[in-house]
Design a protein around this motif. Structure first.
Motif, PDB file in Angstrom:
ATOM      1  N   GLY A 152      -2.192  -5.559  -3.056  1.00 61.07           N
ATOM      2  CA  GLY A 152      -2.838  -4.375  -2.936  1.00 61.07           C
ATOM      3  C   GLY A 152      -2.049  -3.333  -2.610  1.00 61.07           C
ATOM      4  N   ASP A 153      -2.902  -2.082  -2.810  1.00 60.93           N
ATOM      5  CA  ASP A 153      -1.998  -0.796  -2.871  1.00 60.93           C
ATOM      6  C   ASP A 153      -1.411  -0.442  -1.541  1.00 60.93           C
ATOM      7  N   ASP A 154      -1.870  -0.971  -0.431  1.00 65.15           N
ATOM      8  CA  ASP A 154      -1.424  -0.670   0.843  1.00 65.15           C
ATOM      9  C   ASP A 154      -0.709  -1.751   1.586  1.00 65.15           C
ATOM     10  N   ASN A 201       6.785  -3.550  -3.959  1.00 62.63           N
ATOM     11  CA  ASN A 201       6.889  -3.652  -2.491  1.00 62.63           C
ATOM     12  C   ASN A 201       7.654  -4.671  -1.934  1.00 62.63           C
TER      13      ASN A 201
END
Length: 280
Positions: free
Chosen positions: A154-156, A194
């Motif tokens: 996910g983006d977060d 990330n």
């Protein structure tokens, strides 16, 4: 009615009794400490410390020994008595899991195994099986571990750095194809923006975390918490000064590690070597 007397001649103190039983079972089996370590899959020095009463080890080790000696739940029961509070470790780990879910960044160092968030199902199954877990419980734990990988999606998703000892890449699965899949998964995850994967080569020598797995969690309020684990115990460190000292050790290890690019080349080299080995 007079109190019941012990007739076995064994200690009635839980930790001593646990150590005595370990020594007795190994003597009956006729194994040296090194032979026991090779058979069960843990460092032989741990068993020496357990038999001397220096540590009681982890429940996973006791389960594995029960399987090896054919003593269902005997050593695990003695371990629980010796531990005094068998729920303590689980409660600390539950607290860690709650903090992990909140973390904005995570920094890991692994001594001998891939972190659970980067494990394939086959790797997780083999690792958990080595600890004596089997049947439906094994299936549930593998599914739970694979489910945790969603934390990095996910983006977060939090930023995640894992620094692995070269030992991790020199300890393959029994099935060559499954091992190649695990190495490929490390390579694939390392491409995510990330996630950063680095390797510490044997040639750098001893360092501050040579025998300690560690995970640092940077929390939304700026605090850092650490989970530190050896082969036989785990500890959650939330006190600021203690966490900062541990993080300094981690920073020193990071300085010894290969860059992400060099690490990727090394993992690729391990994959190529594994691909050249004949399947059995």
């Amino acid at each position: 009615m007079p109190p019941r007397r012990a007739i076995t001649g064994r200690s009635q103190e839980p930790r001593q009794r646990f150590a005595e039983e370990l020594r007795s079972l190994r003597a009956k089996k006729g194994d040296s400490l090194r032979q026991l370590g090779d058979a069960v899959g843990w460092d032989w020095s741990l068993f020496g410390k357990m038999e001397n009463g220096q540590t009681i080890g982890s429940p996973e080790v006791s389960q594995a020994l029960d399987i090896y000696y054919g003593t269902p739940d005997l050593l695990l029961t003695l371990w629980e008595l010796a531990a005094g509070d068998p729920t303590q470790f689980k409660e600390r780990y539950r607290r860690y899991m709650a903090l992990e879910a909140e973390a904005v960044s995570m920094w890991h160092y692994g001594v001998s195994t891939v972190h659970g968030l980067l494990q394939t199902a086959s790797y997780a199954r083999d690792l958990l099986s080595a600890g004596g877990i089997k049947g439906e419980q094994l299936t549930r734990q593998v599914e739970a571990r694979i489910g945790r990988r969603a934390l990095l999606d996910g983006d977060d998703a939090p930023r995640f750095r894992t620094i692995l000892s070269e030992t991790v890449l020199r300890t393959p699965l029994k099935n060559p194809e499954e091992w190649r899949q695990q190495l490929e998964y490390l390579l694939d995850m390392g491409e995510r923006p990330n996630i950063m994967v680095q390797i510490v080569r044997h040639q750098v020598g001893l360092h501050a975390l040579s025998n300690t797995d560690a995970m640092f969690l940077r929390l939304p309020d700026g605090r850092t918490a650490a989970w530190v684990e050896t082969g036989y115990s785990g500890e959650l460190v939330e006190e600021t000064a203690a966490a900062e000292r541990l993080q300094l050790s981690y920073d020193l290890v990071r300085d010894l590690a290969m860059s992400p690019v060099e690490s990727r080349k090394f993992i690729r080299q391990m994959w190529e070597e594994a691909s050249c080995e004949p399947s059995t």
